[in-house]
Design an enzyme around this catalytic site. Structure first.
Site, PDB file in Angstrom:
ATOM      1  N   GLU A 222      -9.700 -11.050  -7.122  1.00  0.00           N
ATOM      2  CA  GLU A 222      -8.800  -9.890  -7.044  1.00  0.00           C
ATOM      3  C   GLU A 222      -7.673  -9.959  -8.086  1.00  0.00           C
ATOM      4  O   GLU A 222      -7.301  -8.943  -8.669  1.00  0.00           O
ATOM      5  CB  GLU A 222      -8.245  -9.768  -5.615  1.00  0.00           C
ATOM      6  CG  GLU A 222      -9.360  -9.405  -4.637  1.00  0.00           C
ATOM      7  CD  GLU A 222      -8.927  -9.286  -3.179  1.00  0.00           C
ATOM      8  OE1 GLU A 222      -9.727  -8.785  -2.382  1.00  0.00           O
ATOM      9  OE2 GLU A 222      -7.805  -9.706  -2.840  1.00  0.00           O
TER      10      GLU A 222
ATOM     11  N   TYR B 158     -13.172  -2.524  -2.402  1.00  0.00           N
ATOM     12  CA  TYR B 158     -13.580  -2.320  -1.011  1.00  0.00           C
ATOM     13  C   TYR B 158     -15.104  -2.150  -0.883  1.00  0.00           C
ATOM     14  O   TYR B 158     -15.566  -1.519   0.075  1.00  0.00           O
ATOM     15  CB  TYR B 158     -12.868  -1.096  -0.426  1.00  0.00           C
ATOM     16  CG  TYR B 158     -11.402  -1.328  -0.114  1.00  0.00           C
ATOM     17  CD1 TYR B 158     -10.990  -2.387   0.694  1.00  0.00           C
ATOM     18  CD2 TYR B 158     -10.416  -0.467  -0.603  1.00  0.00           C
ATOM     19  CE1 TYR B 158      -9.648  -2.598   0.985  1.00  0.00           C
ATOM     20  CE2 TYR B 158      -9.064  -0.674  -0.306  1.00  0.00           C
ATOM     21  CZ  TYR B 158      -8.703  -1.741   0.490  1.00  0.00           C
ATOM     22  OH  TYR B 158      -7.373  -1.939   0.804  1.00  0.00           O
TER      23      TYR B 158
ATOM     24  N   HIS C 175      -2.227  -5.306   1.760  1.00  0.00           N
ATOM     25  CA  HIS C 175      -3.496  -6.021   1.631  1.00  0.00           C
ATOM     26  C   HIS C 175      -3.186  -7.443   1.192  1.00  0.00           C
ATOM     27  O   HIS C 175      -2.326  -7.647   0.328  1.00  0.00           O
ATOM     28  CB  HIS C 175      -4.401  -5.368   0.578  1.00  0.00           C
ATOM     29  CG  HIS C 175      -5.512  -6.264   0.141  1.00  0.00           C
ATOM     30  ND1 HIS C 175      -6.672  -6.413   0.870  1.00  0.00           N
ATOM     31  CD2 HIS C 175      -5.632  -7.106  -0.915  1.00  0.00           C
ATOM     32  CE1 HIS C 175      -7.450  -7.295   0.270  1.00  0.00           C
ATOM     33  NE2 HIS C 175      -6.836  -7.736  -0.818  1.00  0.00           N
TER      34      HIS C 175
ATOM     35  N   LYS D  11       0.819  -1.210   0.000  1.00  0.00           N
ATOM     36  CA  LYS D  11       0.000   0.000   0.000  1.00  0.00           C
ATOM     37  C   LYS D  11       0.860   1.270   0.000  1.00  0.00           C
ATOM     38  O   LYS D  11       2.090   1.207   0.169  1.00  0.00           O
ATOM     39  CB  LYS D  11      -0.904  -0.037   1.239  1.00  0.00           C
ATOM     40  CG  LYS D  11      -1.936  -1.161   1.213  1.00  0.00           C
ATOM     41  CD  LYS D  11      -2.740  -1.153   2.508  1.00  0.00           C
ATOM     42  CE  LYS D  11      -3.882  -2.128   2.472  1.00  0.00           C
ATOM     43  NZ  LYS D  11      -4.674  -2.069   3.725  1.00  0.00           N
TER      44      LYS D  11
ATOM     45  N   ASN E  52      -1.760   0.031   7.303  1.00  0.00           N
ATOM     46  CA  ASN E  52      -1.236  -1.273   7.720  1.00  0.00           C
ATOM     47  C   ASN E  52      -0.412  -1.964   6.626  1.00  0.00           C
ATOM     48  O   ASN E  52      -0.341  -3.185   6.551  1.00  0.00           O
ATOM     49  CB  ASN E  52      -2.378  -2.170   8.219  1.00  0.00           C
ATOM     50  CG  ASN E  52      -3.391  -2.467   7.128  1.00  0.00           C
ATOM     51  OD1 ASN E  52      -3.297  -1.923   6.029  1.00  0.00           O
ATOM     52  ND2 ASN E  52      -4.351  -3.307   7.421  1.00  0.00           N
TER      53      ASN E  52
HETATM   54  P1  CMP Z   1      -7.299  -4.406   4.337  1.00  0.00           P
HETATM   55  O1  CMP Z   1      -7.256  -5.669   5.114  1.00  0.00           O
HETATM   56  O2  CMP Z   1      -6.528  -4.249   3.103  1.00  0.00           O
HETATM   57  O3  CMP Z   1      -8.820  -4.117   3.939  1.00  0.00           O
HETATM   58  C1  CMP Z   1      -9.596  -3.082   4.437  1.00  0.00           C
HETATM   59  C2  CMP Z   1      -8.774  -1.944   4.888  1.00  0.00           C
HETATM   60  O4  CMP Z   1      -9.494  -0.919   5.540  1.00  0.00           O
HETATM   61  C3  CMP Z   1      -7.778  -2.439   5.945  1.00  0.00           C
HETATM   62  O5  CMP Z   1      -6.822  -3.239   5.322  1.00  0.00           O
HETATM   63  C4  CMP Z   1      -7.330  -1.116   6.526  1.00  0.00           C
HETATM   64  O6  CMP Z   1      -6.390  -0.448   5.668  1.00  0.00           O
HETATM   65  C5  CMP Z   1      -8.643  -0.350   6.526  1.00  0.00           C
HETATM   66  N1  CMP Z   1      -9.342  -0.477   7.816  1.00  0.00           N
HETATM   67  C6  CMP Z   1      -9.865  -1.596   8.356  1.00  0.00           C
HETATM   68  N2  CMP Z   1     -10.454  -1.314   9.550  1.00  0.00           N
HETATM   69  C7  CMP Z   1     -10.288   0.001   9.750  1.00  0.00           C
HETATM   70  C8  CMP Z   1     -10.706   0.890  10.780  1.00  0.00           C
HETATM   71  N3  CMP Z   1     -11.409   0.466  11.841  1.00  0.00           N
HETATM   72  N4  CMP Z   1     -10.377   2.198  10.660  1.00  0.00           N
HETATM   73  C9  CMP Z   1      -9.691   2.627   9.596  1.00  0.00           C
HETATM   74  N5  CMP Z   1      -9.285   1.828   8.559  1.00  0.00           N
HETATM   75  C10 CMP Z   1      -9.580   0.533   8.643  1.00  0.00           C
END
Ligand code: CMP
Length: 160
Positions: free
Chosen positions: A129, A49, A118, A9, A115
């Site tokens: 995907e 998403y 993905h 990311k 984070n």
């Molecule tokens: P990912 O697992 O790629 O898929 C959804 C994404 O949304 C996740 O990683 C985070 O980047 C974001 N995300 C998930 N939960 C939260 C949250 N509670 N607040 C903000 N961002 C979130």
């Protein structure tokens, strides 16, 4: 052999962590079949998403995922989906530091939104995907694993 899909990311690219994350994947036994640096458009992210569209963090998620380039990866190994989820650690990077200190998110993530990576959450999602983010032609050509040297050249293009 199973395939899975990952996105390194914007925070991974901005922090210049891509090479180290790729090395962690290779050391863990993954083969990288495709690697594509791109800037994602809002349309494809709304599709990707869609299950988060009603969440309060959705607008900031779109802003985060479009603010810099990303690195798209097609990965392969036995049990690839589950093994990549394990290597990534929990979604929340702070939880990852407690529960899985050697994981990618524990090492490089900031919190539960920024984070780093993905990873597809099931075999079925991975196939959807892969076909969403790579063209048919790219997928057909994805046979030979890329070497770290080739990946480093792609990462240099990504940063350049
Ligand atoms: P990912 O697992 O790629 O898929 C959804 C994404 O949304 C996740 O990683 C985070 O980047 C974001 N995300 C998930 N939960 C939260 C949250 N509670 N607040 C903000 N961002 C979130």
């Amino acid at each position: 052999m199973e395939r899975t899909f990952a996105i390194l990311k914007p925070d991974c690219v901005e922090g210049k962590h891509c090479e180290e994350v790729l090395r962690m994947m290779l050391d863990d036994g993954f083969k990288v079949l495709l690697a594509k640096p791109v800037r994602l458009e809002e349309g494809i992210l709304r599709e990707h998403y869609a299950h988060h569209a009603q969440k309060p963090f959705f607008p900031s998620l779109l802003g985060y995922m479009t603010r810099s380039k990303v690195f798209l990866l097609l990965l392969e190994r036995e049990n690839a989906v589950a093994e990549l989820r394990r290597l990534c650690g929990p979604t929340d990077s702070n939880e990852a530091r407690k529960a899985a200190p050697q994981s990618i998110r524990a090492k490089f993530g900031k919190d539960k939104s920024e984070n780093i990576i993905h990873a597809s959450d099931s075999f079925e999602t991975a196939e959807v995907e892969i076909n969403r983010f790579f063209t048919k032609r790219e997928i057909v050509w994805a046979k030979k694993p890329l070497r770290l040297e080739e990946l480093k050249a792609d990462v240099a293009r990504l940063y350049g």
